[in-house]
Design a protein around this motif. Structure first.
Motif, PDB file in Angstrom:
ATOM      1  N   GLU A  14      10.757 100.182  83.650  1.00  0.00           N
ATOM      2  CA  GLU A  14      10.512 101.175  82.605  1.00  0.00           C
ATOM      3  C   GLU A  14       9.038 101.342  82.285  1.00  0.00           C
ATOM      4  O   GLU A  14       8.610 102.425  81.883  1.00  0.00           O
ATOM      5  N   THR A  15       8.257 100.290  82.450  1.00  0.00           N
ATOM      6  CA  THR A  15       6.846 100.335  82.044  1.00  0.00           C
ATOM      7  C   THR A  15       5.920 100.513  83.245  1.00  0.00           C
ATOM      8  O   THR A  15       5.258 101.544  83.371  1.00  0.00           O
ATOM      9  N   MET A  16       5.880  99.534  84.135  1.00  0.00           N
ATOM     10  CA  MET A  16       4.949  99.602  85.262  1.00  0.00           C
ATOM     11  C   MET A  16       5.304 100.734  86.222  1.00  0.00           C
ATOM     12  O   MET A  16       4.466 101.580  86.553  1.00  0.00           O
ATOM     13  N   LEU A  17       6.570 100.766  86.679  1.00  0.00           N
ATOM     14  CA  LEU A  17       6.983 101.813  87.605  1.00  0.00           C
ATOM     15  C   LEU A  17       6.920 103.186  86.938  1.00  0.00           C
ATOM     16  O   LEU A  17       6.481 104.166  87.547  1.00  0.00           O
ATOM     17  N   GLY A  18       7.355 103.249  85.663  1.00  0.00           N
ATOM     18  CA  GLY A  18       7.297 104.519  84.941  1.00  0.00           C
ATOM     19  C   GLY A  18       5.876 105.038  84.804  1.00  0.00           C
ATOM     20  O   GLY A  18       5.627 106.237  84.965  1.00  0.00           O
ATOM     21  N   SER A  19       4.924 104.147  84.530  1.00  0.00           N
ATOM     22  CA  SER A  19       3.526 104.561  84.395  1.00  0.00           C
ATOM     23  C   SER A  19       2.976 105.069  85.717  1.00  0.00           C
ATOM     24  O   SER A  19       2.230 106.057  85.766  1.00  0.00           O
ATOM     25  N   ILE A  20       3.348 104.400  86.824  1.00  0.00           N
ATOM     26  CA  ILE A  20       2.877 104.837  88.139  1.00  0.00           C
ATOM     27  C   ILE A  20       3.415 106.222  88.484  1.00  0.00           C
ATOM     28  O   ILE A  20       2.684 107.105  88.950  1.00  0.00           O
ATOM     29  N   ILE A  21       4.701 106.429  88.225  1.00  0.00           N
ATOM     30  CA  ILE A  21       5.332 107.708  88.566  1.00  0.00           C
ATOM     31  C   ILE A  21       4.754 108.838  87.733  1.00  0.00           C
ATOM     32  O   ILE A  21       4.397 109.902  88.260  1.00  0.00           O
ATOM     33  N   HIS A  22       4.654 108.624  86.423  1.00  0.00           N
ATOM     34  CA  HIS A  22       4.130 109.682  85.558  1.00  0.00           C
ATOM     35  C   HIS A  22       2.644 109.898  85.783  1.00  0.00           C
ATOM     36  O   HIS A  22       2.154 111.029  85.693  1.00  0.00           O
ATOM     37  N   VAL A  61      14.267  95.855  76.005  1.00  0.00           N
ATOM     38  CA  VAL A  61      13.503  96.760  76.869  1.00  0.00           C
ATOM     39  C   VAL A  61      12.777  97.803  76.026  1.00  0.00           C
ATOM     40  O   VAL A  61      11.618  98.140  76.304  1.00  0.00           O
ATOM     41  N   ALA A  62      13.435  98.313  74.984  1.00  0.00           N
ATOM     42  CA  ALA A  62      12.801  99.296  74.103  1.00  0.00           C
ATOM     43  C   ALA A  62      11.593  98.684  73.392  1.00  0.00           C
ATOM     44  O   ALA A  62      10.557  99.342  73.225  1.00  0.00           O
ATOM     45  N   ILE A  63      11.711  97.438  72.967  1.00  0.00           N
ATOM     46  CA  ILE A  63      10.597  96.756  72.292  1.00  0.00           C
ATOM     47  C   ILE A  63       9.410  96.614  73.236  1.00  0.00           C
ATOM     48  O   ILE A  63       8.261  96.895  72.873  1.00  0.00           O
ATOM     49  N   PHE A  64       9.678  96.182  74.463  1.00  0.00           N
ATOM     50  CA  PHE A  64       8.587  96.021  75.427  1.00  0.00           C
ATOM     51  C   PHE A  64       8.031  97.372  75.851  1.00  0.00           C
ATOM     52  O   PHE A  64       6.833  97.475  76.164  1.00  0.00           O
ATOM     53  N   LYS A  65       8.857  98.375  75.886  1.00  0.00           N
ATOM     54  CA  LYS A  65       8.370  99.723  76.203  1.00  0.00           C
ATOM     55  C   LYS A  65       7.400 100.193  75.132  1.00  0.00           C
ATOM     56  O   LYS A  65       6.392 100.831  75.418  1.00  0.00           O
TER      57      LYS A  65
END
Length: 336
Positions: A14-22, A61-65
């Motif tokens: 949700e965080t690392m992969l999401g940041s790379i994609i966006h 996951v929401a907290i870490f996001k």
């Protein structure tokens, strides 16, 4: 142990992969992130059958996001909460695990596709779909107007349903596949030595400071455009804006986007962060455990990617995912 490792893997997706994609503006971000969520949640449901385990994982996951990706829009949390709620509901009875995985994959990716269509309609209005119909009808030279926008929407959602079904079907067979991989692919098992000695706190994202002058100038532009749009829409005196469809689409989208950016988005983010901050105190022990596993999981992802250097394209991505899942579940079992 495996429960926390799978949550840590979901956090990284949700965080690392999401940041790379966006950050790379890659198309199909909803398909990729939704598929990763389906796999992580399905494995959590298989290895942790306790009631409420998926909801608790979703909350963590929401907290870490919130901590690692503070730039994430509220719509990302809508998808995350939907995944957790529908996952907890479908996996309530673990006896039909394979069927639940199939339905779960379809519903998660269907929600992702539907969310995009709804957002496009809200931002650009019906004028967008009418303009699309007019454009295609003019290209084809048809006398009878055809609503091609309906075919576009149906086709777009159908792609998400097909991908969701394929991912859900594969997720239903994944526990047995991982068990066989442990015997057939022992060369893919990595040691638990972690070269990344950085502290968990170092993983936290530090948002760049925004220049106040730029923010103030955007606010002025937003107020000006909003005033012109309201004046022309409410017929307050002679309209200052032309009534052409492209202009209406542009002005409407600009007004809605800037309103979301300055008003709705910050307010919803503030409410969400306030609620999650309260939950941090109650889930402090679990958060500490996830913080402990995050560096290991991050290192595992990087080493798995390096191990697949001989492959290219989709084959490399699939093999990398296979190695990650094998090591996440295997290392957790060996430490029990």
């Amino acid at each position: 142990m495996i429960y926390y490792r799978l949550i840590a893997l979901w956090v990284l997706c949700e965080t690392m992969l999401g940041s790379i994609i966006h950050g790379a503006k890659m198309p199909g971000s909803g398909l990729i992130l939704g598929s990763c969520a389906v796999i992580c949640i399905s494995l959590i449901a298989y290895h942790t059958p306790a009631k409420g385990s998926i909801l608790k994982a979703m909350l963590i996951v929401a907290i870490f996001k919130m901590m690692l990706s503070p730039q994430a829009p509220p719509t990302a949390y809508v998808a995350l909460f939907f995944q957790g709620l529908i996952g907890e509901t479908l996996f309530w009875n673990r006896k039909i695990y394979s069927v639940s995985c199939l339905l779960f994959g379809i519903l998660v990716l269907l929600e992702s596709g539907s969310q995009r269509i709804v957002i496009l309609t809200i931002v650009y209005g019906r004028d967008l779909w009418q303009a699309l119909d007019a454009f295609i009808n003019n290209l084809t030279g048809q006398i009878i107007v055809t609503n091609y926008s309906y075919f576009f929407v149906i086709g777009y959602l159908l792609i998400h349903v097909v991908v969701g079904g394929a991912v859900g079907w594969w997720a239903g067979r994944l526990p047995q596949k991982i068990h066989s991989w442990t015997t057939l692919h022992k060369d893919y098992l990595l040691t638990n030595e972690v070269s990344d000695t950085s502290k968990p706190e170092a993983l936290l994202y530090q948002p760049p400071k925004r220049k106040k002058k730029l923010r103030y100038s955007v606010i002025v532009i937003w107020l000006l455009v909003l005033s012109l749009y309201m004046q022309s829409t409410l017929n307050i005196g002679p309209p200052l804006l032309p009534p052409h469809v492209p202009v209406r689409i542009l002005i409407r989208s600009l007004c809605i986007l800037l309103t979301c950016y300055f008003v709705i988005g910050p307010y919803l983010t503030w409410l969400l962060n306030r609620w999650l901050q309260k939950r941090i105190l109650k889930e402090n022990e679990t958060i500490d455990k996830i913080l402990h596993f995050l560096p290991d999981t991050k290192e595992l992802v990087m080493r798995s990617w390096q191990l697949t250097a001989g492959k290219t394209g989709g084959r490399r991505v699939l093999l990398c995912g296979k190695i990650i899942l094998l090591n996440v579940t295997h290392s957790a079992r060996t430490q029990l």
